[in-house]
Scaffold this motif. Sequence first.
Motif, PDB file in Angstrom:
ATOM      1  N   ALA A 273       1.016  -1.117   0.536  1.00 30.60           N
ATOM      2  CA  ALA A 273      -0.520   0.050   0.092  1.00 30.60           C
ATOM      3  C   ALA A 273       1.084   1.451   0.266  1.00 30.60           C
ATOM      4  CB  ALA A 273      -0.849  -0.138   0.793  1.00 30.60           C
ATOM      5  N   ALA A 274       2.186   1.387   0.661  1.00 28.94           N
ATOM      6  CA  ALA A 274       3.069   2.476   0.972  1.00 28.94           C
ATOM      7  C   ALA A 274       3.551   2.873  -0.584  1.00 28.94           C
ATOM      8  CB  ALA A 274       3.818   2.387   1.884  1.00 28.94           C
ATOM      9  N   ASP A 275       3.632   1.789  -1.562  1.00 28.80           N
ATOM     10  CA  ASP A 275       4.504   2.065  -2.217  1.00 28.80           C
ATOM     11  C   ASP A 275       3.496   2.442  -3.536  1.00 28.80           C
ATOM     12  OD1 ASP A 275       6.637   0.546  -2.127  1.00 28.80           O
ATOM     13  OD2 ASP A 275       6.261  -1.367  -2.825  1.00 28.80           O
TER      14      ASP A 275
ATOM     15  N   LEU B  32       0.705   7.455  -5.799  1.00 28.41           N
ATOM     16  CA  LEU B  32      -0.418   8.332  -6.142  1.00 28.41           C
ATOM     17  C   LEU B  32      -0.036  10.098  -5.706  1.00 28.41           C
ATOM     18  CD1 LEU B  32      -3.436   6.435  -4.565  1.00 28.41           C
ATOM     19  CD2 LEU B  32      -2.875   7.406  -6.601  1.00 28.41           C
ATOM     20  N   GLN B  33       1.106  10.078  -5.203  1.00 29.16           N
ATOM     21  CA  GLN B  33       1.179  11.372  -4.152  1.00 29.16           C
ATOM     22  C   GLN B  33       2.709  11.441  -5.583  1.00 29.16           C
ATOM     23  OE1 GLN B  33       0.680  13.351  -2.158  1.00 29.16           O
ATOM     24  NE2 GLN B  33       2.206  14.875  -2.011  1.00 29.16           N
TER      25      GLN B  33
ATOM     26  N   THR C  65      -2.689  19.571  -2.299  1.00 29.52           N
ATOM     27  CA  THR C  65      -3.506  17.715  -1.985  1.00 29.52           C
ATOM     28  C   THR C  65      -2.093  16.813  -1.817  1.00 29.52           C
ATOM     29  OG1 THR C  65      -5.738  18.582  -3.687  1.00 29.52           O
ATOM     30  CG2 THR C  65      -4.539  16.413  -3.023  1.00 29.52           C
ATOM     31  N   ALA C  66      -2.444  15.954  -0.540  1.00 36.28           N
ATOM     32  CA  ALA C  66      -1.156  15.620  -0.433  1.00 36.28           C
ATOM     33  C   ALA C  66      -2.263  14.268   0.053  1.00 36.28           C
ATOM     34  CB  ALA C  66      -0.670  15.799   0.641  1.00 36.28           C
ATOM     35  N   PHE C  67      -1.198  12.957  -0.510  1.00 39.42           N
ATOM     36  CA  PHE C  67      -1.704  11.454   0.013  1.00 39.42           C
ATOM     37  C   PHE C  67      -0.925  11.158   1.290  1.00 39.42           C
ATOM     38  CE2 PHE C  67      -3.630  11.776  -4.048  1.00 39.42           C
ATOM     39  CZ  PHE C  67      -4.620  10.935  -3.999  1.00 39.42           C
TER      40      PHE C  67
ATOM     41  N   GLU D  26     -12.371  14.043 -10.380  1.00 37.09           N
ATOM     42  CA  GLU D  26     -11.589  13.863 -10.922  1.00 37.09           C
ATOM     43  C   GLU D  26     -10.332  13.573 -10.217  1.00 37.09           C
ATOM     44  OE1 GLU D  26     -11.710  13.703 -14.257  1.00 37.09           O
ATOM     45  OE2 GLU D  26     -13.618  14.183 -13.616  1.00 37.09           O
ATOM     46  N   LEU D  27     -10.129  13.854  -9.354  1.00 36.52           N
ATOM     47  CA  LEU D  27      -8.735  13.487  -8.829  1.00 36.52           C
ATOM     48  C   LEU D  27      -9.585  12.247  -8.105  1.00 36.52           C
ATOM     49  CD1 LEU D  27      -6.345  13.861  -6.650  1.00 36.52           C
ATOM     50  CD2 LEU D  27      -7.741  14.092  -4.830  1.00 36.52           C
TER      51      LEU D  27
END
Length: 395
Positions: A123-125, A130-131, A139-141, A192-193
């Motif tokens: 998941a971290a990858d 995505l970031q 906007t930050a993941f 859209e994001l």
Amino acid sequence: MKFIFLIADGMGDWPHQAFDGKTALEAAHTPFMDSIAKQGIMGTCQTVPQGMEPGSDVANMALLGFAPQKYHTGRGPIEAAAQGLNLDENDLVWRCNLVSVSDFSQTGVMQDYSAGHIATEQAADLIALLQRELGTPQTAFYTGVQYRHLLVQKGGADKGYANLRVRPPHDILEQSLAPDFGAMREMPDFFELVRAASKVLARPENSTAANSIWPWGQGRPLLLPNFFQTFGLRGAVVSAVDLVRGLGRAAGMEILEVEGVTGLIDTNYDGKVRAALDFLEHGDFVYLHVEAPDECGHMGSPDLKKRAIELFDERVVAPVFQALGEQAVIVMTCDHFTPLQERTHTSDPVPFAVCGPGIVPDSGTALSEKNAGVSGLALEAGAELLPYVLQTARS
Ligand SMILES: [Zn+2]
């Protein structure tokens, strides 16, 4: 006086045909939970206030003694607190699941709120990807644990994003995504994001079951009163899940680190118990939370849920009971019901049992939803339980 709260997440249930009309708790062999009830008192408390969603965030906040009506801003903000994210008061924090959908369209359905219980490492990858692809100054993941991640919109709390009503993914299994897409589209850039994220996840290098993000549970950063200043107890929490750790951290409690906790039935029970007992050598209060019964409720598996409750009894309640015996007040409860036939949370009042110094036994029966329900002790709010226990044990 020492206090320990033992929380079997989602343990409460309704009568089920797999158990001949008993609940999973009634069907399970739980001699130590039953001892707490028989040597102490039982009751129920309404952990989920009327009009609020029956989430673990709401219910666990209440059991820690803080009224959700007053302090709850959302699921995302609690998990951000767990991570110690540095946030401004007008930031908007979303809980962002990695999920599996049948397809990302109006006709798609939610297949799995956990993307096959994706491992944190994989998941971290994906969150990092995505970031890199979609992150902006606004906007930050952020990576969390397993399928549970965060999306932060800088300054988003003062904009329309704060009002979007996206349903929790575990509540819409096999249901249409259309109502939630409708909600997201009220802020077209937000929709859209999410769509762009599904395109990134569709790339061949992603071999996991995660094919979409699912942002929900958004709110402003969480602010809780300090636990020690409120209750006069040096407290700690031990849990695999970020939301419980976040509640503890926001209240200034210690977060006990344990290797190998998974949030599933194979979690490191012994490590959790050892960490809790070690803390109580010098501390006053531990909140020990195990996620497994809830996950088994979501799976709708009677056998697994019964087994999760039995493991909780054998691996958590037994050693705590044997180690602390008469020296501490032990509270055995759950945050909410996760009925097997619903496969999601409900707002039923939860059963609890309390034993220890100062607690005068009155029940003589085993811990169950029904026995607690007829005990005559029904607290109207979950946040009353801790003050009730403190007062009763000391009087
Ligand atoms: Zn829960």
